[in-house]
Design a protein around this motif. Structure first.
Motif, PDB file in Angstrom:
ATOM      1  N   GLN A 299       0.876  -1.153   0.000  1.00 42.72           N
ATOM      2  CA  GLN A 299       0.000   0.000   0.000  1.00 42.72           C
ATOM      3  C   GLN A 299       0.922   1.213   0.000  1.00 42.72           C
ATOM      4  OE1 GLN A 299      -2.641  -1.929   3.384  1.00 42.72           O
ATOM      5  NE2 GLN A 299      -3.755  -0.228   2.463  1.00 42.72           N
TER       6      GLN A 299
ATOM      7  N   GLN B  99       0.277   4.451  -0.262  1.00 44.76           N
ATOM      8  CA  GLN B  99      -0.230   5.730   0.233  1.00 44.76           C
ATOM      9  C   GLN B  99      -0.311   5.698   1.760  1.00 44.76           C
ATOM     10  OE1 GLN B  99      -3.760   4.676  -1.719  1.00 44.76           O
ATOM     11  NE2 GLN B  99      -3.670   6.277  -3.257  1.00 44.76           N
ATOM     12  N   PRO B 100       0.658   6.267   2.464  1.00 43.19           N
ATOM     13  CA  PRO B 100       0.579   6.248   3.927  1.00 43.19           C
ATOM     14  C   PRO B 100      -0.621   7.050   4.429  1.00 43.19           C
ATOM     15  CG  PRO B 100       2.760   6.895   3.177  1.00 43.19           C
ATOM     16  CD  PRO B 100       1.878   6.879   1.970  1.00 43.19           C
TER      17      PRO B 100
ATOM     18  N   MET C 236      -4.084   9.699   3.092  1.00 41.85           N
ATOM     19  CA  MET C 236      -4.898  10.279   2.030  1.00 41.85           C
ATOM     20  C   MET C 236      -5.909  11.223   2.653  1.00 41.85           C
ATOM     21  SD  MET C 236      -4.413   9.140  -1.178  1.00 41.85           S
ATOM     22  CE  MET C 236      -6.015   8.994  -2.008  1.00 41.85           C
TER      23      MET C 236
ATOM     24  N   LEU D 195      -8.167   3.938  -2.710  1.00 39.45           N
ATOM     25  CA  LEU D 195      -6.999   3.518  -1.926  1.00 39.45           C
ATOM     26  C   LEU D 195      -6.317   2.385  -2.683  1.00 39.45           C
ATOM     27  CD1 LEU D 195      -8.519   3.513   1.678  1.00 39.45           C
ATOM     28  CD2 LEU D 195      -7.593   5.413   0.346  1.00 39.45           C
TER      29      LEU D 195
ATOM     30  N   THR E 115      -3.277   2.519   4.955  1.00 37.82           N
ATOM     31  CA  THR E 115      -3.433   3.908   4.493  1.00 37.82           C
ATOM     32  C   THR E 115      -4.341   4.624   5.478  1.00 37.82           C
ATOM     33  OG1 THR E 115      -3.187   3.363   2.144  1.00 37.82           O
ATOM     34  CG2 THR E 115      -4.322   5.422   2.679  1.00 37.82           C
TER      35      THR E 115
END
Lengths: 116, 113
Positions: free
Chosen positions: A6, A8-9, A11, A21, A110
């Motif tokens: 993943q 995207q730490p 959003m 996501l 995320t």
């Protein structure tokens, strides 16, 4: 290699808008399952949606849908009409059939923040 | 239908002690699996039980053990606690150990001092 990635730490999304996501996975197994979970600050892991590798249609559950692209090995979660209560950590996970058990590999998550 | 129930929700122990955590699966579910969640290592699989048999075990030392009873309820035990065992321990249940949806409980948050 990581089984679940993943990228995207964190959003941010405006309330009532849709958000995607990202999740990519790595497996040589032909039979596997993909999961998305939501974890609010309370800690419980809330099941959102499941997609089996042989399912031809993308899974949907209310405002959640899973965009399953097998050739690209991606399983993105789409949340439509975001609500303030959607603010939480979201985890993608995979179960490989070869493991023969409920041994899920989880991504790093995320953190989604919904802005009013 | 009641969800997965874990007890206790919170507990504090000191190094060297042991702890037992309990998990009651959703009615009709025969598979129970356990996970450890820490900020550093994320979510890691501990072990899974199906029909009272351990089906798979993660990469944890022998201090971590578990069992499942005939009513599908499960317990996990950690002996000789270390500071690094502080974590959220999550239990999950499903009808089958090979396929289908997996539902988690609220977790037991263990702090080791």
């Amino acid at each position: 290699a990581q089984k679940i990635t993943q990228t995207q730490p964190g959003m941010f999304v405006q309330e009532k808008e849709a958000v995607t996501l990202d999740c990519t996975y790595d497996t040589s197994d032909q039979s596997y399952g993909l999961f998305w979970y939501k974890q609010p600050s309370s800690g419980e892991m809330i099941f959102l949606i499941y997609q089996g590798s042989y399912d031809e249609q993308n899974a949907t559950e209310g405002r959640y849908s899973l965009n399953f692209q097998k050739a690209r090995k991606s399983a993105n979660l789409v949340i439509s009409a975001s609500q303030l209560g959607d603010s939480a950590m979201y985890f993608c996970a995979m179960r490989e059939r070869a493991a023969g058990a409920n041994n899920l590999f989880f991504g790093t998550g995320t953190r989604l923040t919904v802005i009013p | 239908k009641a969800g997965v129930t874990q007890t206790p929700r919170y507990l504090i122990k000191t190094r060297g002690q042991q702890v037992t955590l309990s998990c009651s699966p959703i009615s009709g579910h025969r598979s129970v699996s356990w996970y450890q969640q820490t900020p550093g290592q994320g979510l890691q699989f501990l072990f899974e039980y199906f029909s009272e048999t351990q089906r798979n075990k993660g990469n944890f030392p022998g201090r971590f053990s578990g069992r499942q009873f005939s009513n599908s309820r499960s317990e996990m035990n950690v002996s000789t606690l270390e500071l690094g065992d502080s974590a959220l321990y999550l239990c999950a249940s499903s009808e089958d150990h090979r396929a289908g949806e997996l539902f988690f409980g609220e977790g037991s948050r263990l702090t080791v001092l």
